[in-house]
Design an enzyme around this catalytic site. Structure first.
Site, PDB file in Angstrom:
ATOM      1  N   GLY A  12      -6.130  -1.953   1.525  1.00  0.00           N
ATOM      2  CA  GLY A  12      -5.024  -0.998   1.623  1.00  0.00           C
ATOM      3  C   GLY A  12      -5.429   0.396   1.170  1.00  0.00           C
ATOM      4  CG  ASP A  13      -3.483   2.254  -1.098  1.00  0.00           C
ATOM      5  OD1 ASP A  13      -2.429   2.362  -0.463  1.00  0.00           O
ATOM      6  OD2 ASP A  13      -3.568   1.668  -2.185  1.00  0.00           O
ATOM      7  CE  LYS A  16      -2.643   1.074   5.774  1.00  0.00           C
ATOM      8  NZ  LYS A  16      -3.394   1.105   4.510  1.00  0.00           N
ATOM      9  N   GLY A  17      -2.026   6.440   7.018  1.00  0.00           N
ATOM     10  CA  GLY A  17      -0.955   7.401   7.321  1.00  0.00           C
ATOM     11  C   GLY A  17      -1.516   8.695   7.882  1.00  0.00           C
ATOM     12  CE  LYS A  18      -7.084  13.292   7.601  1.00  0.00           C
ATOM     13  NZ  LYS A  18      -7.938  14.281   7.005  1.00  0.00           N
ATOM     14  CG  ASN A  38       4.438  -4.039   1.061  1.00  0.00           C
ATOM     15  OD1 ASN A  38       4.934  -3.473   2.038  1.00  0.00           O
ATOM     16  ND2 ASN A  38       3.759  -5.170   1.183  1.00  0.00           N
ATOM     17  N   GLY A  40       2.630   2.655   1.127  1.00  0.00           N
ATOM     18  CA  GLY A  40       2.825   4.072   0.801  1.00  0.00           C
ATOM     19  C   GLY A  40       1.812   4.832   1.628  1.00  0.00           C
ATOM     20  CG  HIS A  41       1.330   4.369   5.314  1.00  0.00           C
ATOM     21  ND1 HIS A  41       1.477   3.776   6.539  1.00  0.00           N
ATOM     22  CD2 HIS A  41       0.823   3.399   4.496  1.00  0.00           C
ATOM     23  CE1 HIS A  41       1.101   2.503   6.458  1.00  0.00           C
ATOM     24  NE2 HIS A  41       0.714   2.261   5.228  1.00  0.00           N
ATOM     25  CD  GLN A 223       1.240  -4.069   3.269  1.00  0.00           C
ATOM     26  OE1 GLN A 223       1.590  -4.667   4.266  1.00  0.00           O
ATOM     27  NE2 GLN A 223       1.982  -3.114   2.745  1.00  0.00           N
ATOM     28  CB  THR A 299       4.188   2.104  -3.205  1.00  0.00           C
ATOM     29  OG1 THR A 299       3.988   2.432  -1.834  1.00  0.00           O
ATOM     30  CG2 THR A 299       5.482   1.330  -3.329  1.00  0.00           C
TER      31      THR A 299
END
Ligand code: GDP
Ligand code: IMO
Ligand code: MG
Length: 430
Positions: A12-13, A16-18, A38, A40-41, A223, A299
């Site tokens: 995770g982390d 991905k969001g970026k 759960n 946090g992007h 995740q 998160t």
């Protein structure tokens, strides 16, 4: 058309969001396929930071439809907080954020159960985010869950009460913890009223029809593959399928409709919560990576455990996901260090191996490392692969070679624009 997929290859982390935010401009639809709050992007757009938990990371790109798929679990309270946040940032979402009717709801008692179950486990706790994920997926597979499509039913409150009563009985098994159920319930029902204004869709028809009309769809994972319920470091995992297979079940698309699978890895590795992590560094270097990489949970705010990149682990998740291209993030965290390492194999009681077998979950896998020279310079202002430092390009070539997968993008900072596109051989041949 096919669905392209973005997912994390570690714990995770990975960023991905970026990457979803960056690529969303090339798509018509962005759809989250599993997980819940759960996740946090983090997105950074022109100096402003945004953290999304349930809303897909395509929401900041105009004209793109964002779908919360049926593999996701929704906490109405958290989702409404995200909507407030979008309103505050002047991001119109009403016509662009759709909910799958089959998405399961996280009840306040699911959160209560998550916290009580973790408290009961003591030292053996999973280190869950306490968002109610495990208990909600348990009710889903136990065929007791409540779904978004149920909220307009006249029986909704009765079904809710029945499920709540069941949870209350279960809660008696656990140690008592502080939880203001009445207050949480009242917020929950208020939030549900607000969610009724969002468009609900039969996600499987929506996505398949969009593809048939020639629309481009990007599936966003949450995740990481090592937290997958089947193939992760069980029991220290989440409760959903975080891997490519989860796209099929989470959005209702056939495996033949999967296109590119874009796997993301950090230049190093992190993990939040308990469980095995062979390359974890408990020394000054681990502390350096945490500080320099600002490795604190998006998160929960918890410090992330940090270590070197683990290539046998990546080979495993590339295999399980069918990754067609890699994205390497956070290479800038190595700007100041003279050298860095990558694990290329493990030593265990049976000798040397490059596999992640069943026994991986029980620990005892000692990494064997290869070292690489650093580049001692900032990557700021570098806007093409050819002008990147030689040492960094050598490292990227090494990763491509070792993992037999092309690297298509290299992220050099949290900002949307800090991304270097690297032509893959397939693209060069066109
Ligand atoms: P996600 O859950 O995979 O979306 O990742 P998170 O948002 O939880 O964590 C990634 C963190 O790294 C966030 O704070 C991002 O802003 C940040 N980030 C992403 N890519 C880069 C990068 O290339 N360099 C640096 N320094 N930070 C990055
Ligand atoms: P994103 O999408 C990192 C971890 C938790 C815990 C385990 C189980 O931001 O990458 P859960 O609450 O799911 O029951 O917790 O999984 N975990 C994550 N770690 N990033 C995440 O999401 C995570 N979501 C859950 O820390 O170890
Ligand atoms: Mg995250």
């Amino acid at each position: 058309m096919k669905v392209d997929v973005i997912l994390g290859l570690q714990w995770g982390d990975e960023g991905k969001g970026k990457i979803v935010d960056y690529l969303a401009k090339n798509y018509d639809v962005v759809a989250r396929f599993q997980g819940g709050p759960n996740a946090g992007h983090t997105l950074k757009i022109e100096g402003k930071k945004y953290v999304l938990h349930t809303v897909p990371s395509g929401i900041f790109r105009e004209n793109i439809i964002n779908v919360i798929g049926n593999g996701v679990v929704i906490d109405p309270i958290v989702l409404c907080k995200e909507l407030d946040f979008l309103e505050g940032a002047n991001v119109p979402y009403e016509q662009r954020l759709f909910l799958s009717k089959k998405t399961h709801l996280i009840l306040p008692t699911h959160r209560y159960l998550d916290a009580a179950s973790e408290a009961a486990k003591g030292k053996e706790k999973i280190g869950s985010t306490l968002k109610g994920i495990g208990p909600t997926y348990m009710d889903k597979t136990g065929r007791n869950g409540l779904r978004i499509g149920d909220i307009n039913s006249p029986n909704f409150k009765t079904t809710y009460q029945k499920l709540k009563e069941k949870h209350t009985v279960l809660l008696n098994m656990y140690p008592k913890i502080d939880f203001d159920l009445e207050a949480e319930e009242s917020k929950w029902f208020e939030s549900l009223e607000r969610l009724k204004k969002l468009k609900q869709v039969d996600c499987e028809y929506y996505i398949n029809e969009a593809l048939a009309e020639g629309k481009r769809v990007l599936a966003e994972g949450a995740q990481g593959s090592m937290l997958d319920i089947e193939y992760g470091t069980y029991p220290f995992v989440t409760s959903s399928n975080t891997i490519t297979a989860g796209v099929c079940t989470g959005l209702g698309v056939s495996p033949f409709k999967i296109g590119e699978v874009i796997g993301i890895t950090k230049a190093y590795c992190t993990r939040v919560g308990s469980g095995p992590f062979p390359t974890e560094l408990s020394d000054d270097m681990g502390e350096f990576l945490r500080k320099e990489g600002m490795e604190f949970g998006a998160t929960t705010g918890r410090p992330r455990r940090c270590g070197w990149i683990d290539l046998p682990q990546l080979k495993y998740t590339i295999m399980i996901n069918g990754v067609t291209q890699l994205v390497v993030t956070k290479v800038d965290i190595f700007n100041k260090i003279p050298d860095f390492k990558a694990a290329t194999a493990y030593k265990d009681i049976n000798g040397t191996s490059e596999k992640v077998p069943f026994e991986f979950g029980t620990g005892g896998f000692k990494p064997i490392y290869e070292s690489f020279d650093g580049w001692h310079s900032s990557l700021e202002g570098i806007d093409s692969y050819s002008t990147m430092p030689n040492q960094l390009r050598n490292y990227i070539h090494f990763l491509e070679d070792h993992l037999s997968t092309p690297v298509s993008m290299i992220s050099t900072g949290p900002e949307r624009k800090s991304l270097i596109l690297k032509e893959t051989e397939a693209q060069q041949a066109v």
